[in-house]
Design a protein around this motif. Structure first.
Motif, short mmCIF file in Angstrom:
data_model
loop_
_atom_site.label_atom_id
_atom_site.label_comp_id
_atom_site.label_asym_id
_atom_site.label_seq_id
_atom_site.Cartn_x
_atom_site.Cartn_y
_atom_site.Cartn_z
N VAL A 99 1.44 -1.43 0.40
CA VAL A 99 0.31 -0.01 -0.35
C VAL A 99 0.59 0.91 -0.15
N LEU A 100 0.59 1.87 -0.82
CA LEU A 100 1.19 3.22 -0.60
C LEU A 100 0.10 4.38 -0.46
N GLY A 101 0.13 5.19 0.57
CA GLY A 101 -0.90 6.27 0.88
C GLY A 101 -2.00 5.28 1.39
N ASP A 102 -3.63 5.73 0.47
CA ASP A 102 -4.56 4.72 0.01
C ASP A 102 -4.81 3.81 -0.51
N VAL A 119 7.65 3.67 -8.60
CA VAL A 119 6.42 3.77 -8.46
C VAL A 119 5.51 5.09 -8.66
N LYS A 120 4.02 5.37 -8.96
CA LYS A 120 3.36 6.78 -9.28
C LYS A 120 2.91 6.64 -7.83
N ASP A 121 2.64 7.89 -7.41
CA ASP A 121 1.86 8.31 -6.36
C ASP A 121 1.17 9.83 -6.46
N GLY A 122 -0.07 9.10 -7.46
CA GLY A 122 -0.81 10.28 -7.88
C GLY A 122 -0.20 11.41 -8.96
N ASP A 123 0.19 12.32 -8.40
CA ASP A 123 0.93 12.81 -9.46
C ASP A 123 2.69 12.97 -9.42
N ASP A 124 3.20 12.40 -8.27
CA ASP A 124 4.21 11.77 -8.06
C ASP A 124 4.91 10.80 -8.90
N VAL A 125 5.95 10.97 -8.74
CA VAL A 125 7.11 9.12 -9.19
C VAL A 125 7.96 9.29 -8.59
N LEU A 126 7.92 8.05 -7.22
CA LEU A 126 9.20 7.94 -6.22
C LEU A 126 9.93 6.77 -7.44
N GLN A 127 10.92 7.37 -7.25
CA GLN A 127 11.76 6.61 -8.33
C GLN A 127 12.17 5.35 -8.08
N ASP A 128 12.26 3.83 -8.54
CA ASP A 128 12.81 2.82 -8.31
C ASP A 128 13.01 2.84 -7.06
N ARG A 129 11.57 2.80 -6.57
CA ARG A 129 10.80 2.26 -5.01
C ARG A 129 10.50 0.58 -5.39
N ALA A 130 10.19 0.00 -6.33
CA ALA A 130 10.18 -1.63 -6.35
C ALA A 130 11.56 -2.12 -7.37
N TRP A 131 10.90 -3.53 -7.27
CA TRP A 131 12.07 -4.11 -8.13
C TRP A 131 11.45 -5.51 -8.43
N SER A 132 12.27 -6.24 -9.06
CA SER A 132 12.23 -7.16 -9.65
C SER A 132 12.98 -8.62 -10.05
N TYR A 133 13.69 -9.36 -10.39
CA TYR A 133 14.01 -10.34 -11.15
C TYR A 133 14.12 -10.67 -12.00
#
Length: 100
Positions: free
Chosen positions: A4-7, A57-71
């Motif tokens: 969850v990011l925010g709500d 990760v998109k947070d409304g109009d903001d974009v949080l750089q490199d907050r998720a990852w996978s292999y």
């Protein structure tokens, strides 16, 4: 469990479908709402898991750089260490809260 990011719920799956690696919960690819992720060009290769794909990760109009990852294609030896195939499973950084 939920990521969850925010709500906003970004990923949701039963706990038994997630994989815990080094203190992070990895969600199955089908459980992640891809509309909240943006491919990142940030390079990283884990010495034992392999080449990493980061996502912002998109947070409304903001974009949080490199907050998720996978292999996408982990080293085969990583499957033995983890105990199962975690290809394309997605984990999240601290701003995205993982809860039961």
């Amino acid at each position: 469990m939920k990521a969850v990011l925010g709500d906003v719920v970004i990923a949701e799956a039963p706990k038994e479908d997630l994989i815990s690696i080094e203190g992070n919960w990895y969600f199955p690819p089908a459980s992640v709402k891809s509309e909240f992720l943006v491919d990142s060009a940030t390079p990283y290769t884990c010495p034992w898991k392999g080449e990493c794909q980061y996502f912002s990760v998109k947070d409304g109009d903001d974009v949080l750089q490199d907050r998720a990852w996978s292999y996408p294609t982990p080293y085969p030896t990583a499957f033995d260490r983890v105990g199962k195939d975690f290809s394309n499973y997605v984990a999240f950084w601290k701003e995205v809260k993982v809860t039961d």
